[in-house]
Design a protein around this motif. Structure first.
Motif, short mmCIF file in Angstrom:
data_model
loop_
_atom_site.label_atom_id
_atom_site.label_comp_id
_atom_site.label_asym_id
_atom_site.label_seq_id
_atom_site.Cartn_x
_atom_site.Cartn_y
_atom_site.Cartn_z
N UNK A 67 42.12 39.92 63.41
CA UNK A 67 41.21 39.19 62.53
C UNK A 67 39.78 39.65 62.77
N UNK A 68 39.45 39.87 64.05
CA UNK A 68 38.11 40.35 64.40
C UNK A 68 37.86 41.73 63.76
N UNK A 69 38.85 42.59 63.79
CA UNK A 69 38.73 43.91 63.17
C UNK A 69 38.58 43.79 61.66
N UNK A 70 39.38 42.93 61.05
CA UNK A 70 39.30 42.72 59.61
C UNK A 70 37.92 42.20 59.19
N UNK A 71 37.39 41.25 59.96
CA UNK A 71 36.07 40.70 59.66
C UNK A 71 34.99 41.76 59.87
N UNK A 72 35.14 42.58 60.91
CA UNK A 72 34.17 43.64 61.17
C UNK A 72 34.12 44.64 60.01
N UNK A 73 35.27 44.98 59.47
CA UNK A 73 35.29 45.89 58.32
C UNK A 73 34.65 45.26 57.09
N UNK A 74 34.88 43.97 56.88
CA UNK A 74 34.26 43.28 55.75
C UNK A 74 32.75 43.23 55.90
N UNK A 75 32.27 42.98 57.12
CA UNK A 75 30.82 42.94 57.37
C UNK A 75 30.22 44.33 57.22
N UNK A 76 30.92 45.36 57.69
CA UNK A 76 30.45 46.73 57.52
C UNK A 76 30.31 47.09 56.04
N UNK A 77 31.30 46.72 55.25
CA UNK A 77 31.24 46.99 53.81
C UNK A 77 30.07 46.24 53.17
N UNK A 78 29.86 44.99 53.57
CA UNK A 78 28.74 44.21 53.04
C UNK A 78 27.41 44.89 53.40
N UNK A 79 27.26 45.29 54.67
CA UNK A 79 26.01 45.91 55.11
C UNK A 79 25.76 47.25 54.42
N UNK A 80 26.81 48.05 54.22
CA UNK A 80 26.64 49.32 53.50
C UNK A 80 26.21 49.07 52.05
N UNK A 81 26.79 48.07 51.43
CA UNK A 81 26.40 47.72 50.06
C UNK A 81 24.93 47.31 50.01
N UNK A 82 24.49 46.52 50.99
CA UNK A 82 23.09 46.10 51.04
C UNK A 82 22.16 47.30 51.22
N UNK A 83 22.51 48.21 52.12
CA UNK A 83 21.67 49.39 52.35
C UNK A 83 21.59 50.24 51.08
N UNK A 84 22.71 50.43 50.42
CA UNK A 84 22.72 51.22 49.18
C UNK A 84 21.86 50.55 48.12
N UNK A 85 21.93 49.23 48.00
CA UNK A 85 21.12 48.52 47.01
C UNK A 85 19.64 48.55 47.35
N UNK A 86 19.30 48.59 48.63
CA UNK A 86 17.90 48.55 49.03
C UNK A 86 17.25 49.93 48.99
N UNK A 125 40.58 33.48 50.40
CA UNK A 125 41.72 32.64 50.76
C UNK A 125 41.90 32.59 52.27
N UNK A 126 42.28 33.69 52.85
CA UNK A 126 42.56 33.72 54.28
C UNK A 126 42.53 35.17 54.77
N UNK A 127 42.59 35.34 56.05
CA UNK A 127 42.67 36.68 56.60
C UNK A 127 44.09 37.21 56.41
N UNK A 128 44.21 38.51 56.23
CA UNK A 128 45.52 39.11 56.02
C UNK A 128 46.26 39.33 57.33
N UNK A 129 45.53 39.43 58.42
CA UNK A 129 46.12 39.72 59.72
C UNK A 129 46.25 38.45 60.55
N UNK A 130 47.06 38.55 61.59
CA UNK A 130 47.17 37.48 62.57
C UNK A 130 46.73 38.02 63.92
N UNK A 131 46.51 37.17 64.85
CA UNK A 131 46.00 37.47 66.18
C UNK A 131 44.51 37.74 66.12
N UNK A 132 43.84 37.27 67.15
CA UNK A 132 42.37 37.32 67.18
C UNK A 132 41.83 38.73 67.05
N UNK A 133 42.40 39.68 67.77
CA UNK A 133 41.90 41.06 67.73
C UNK A 133 41.98 41.63 66.31
#
Length: 75
Positions: free
Chosen positions: A32-51, A22-30
């Motif tokens: 949102x950037x942190x929220x996106x970074x955490x989402x990307x980190x979780x995605x990358x950890x999931x990929x490493x675990x699967x591989x 839907x949307x980001x939960x936070x406001x302000x660029x910093x």
């Protein structure tokens, strides 16, 4: 262009689905950037675990953490 679209869109589609798509939960660029970074980190950890699996990942983390700390010159 078709190949690029397929390889780039899959990770973002997966991240959007995990975030609720839907949307980001936070406001302000910093924030949102942190929220996106955490989402990307979780995605990358999931990929490493699967591989490579959980045990090799834990072993690699332990090896990295147990390395002796060496100070950088000039500090």
């Amino acid at each position: 262009m078709g190949l690029r679209r397929e390889t780039v869109e899959h990770p973002f589609g997966t991240i959007k689905a995990r975030m609720g798509a839907t949307h980001f939960l936070m406001k302000r660029f910093h924030n949102v950037k942190t929220e996106m970074s955490l989402a990307v980190l979780a995605y990358n950890l999931t990929r490493v675990i699967n591989i490579i699996g959980i045990q090799p990942l834990i072993a690699a983390i332990r090896e990295f953490v147990c390395l002796p700390w060496t100070p950088t010159p000039g500090r």
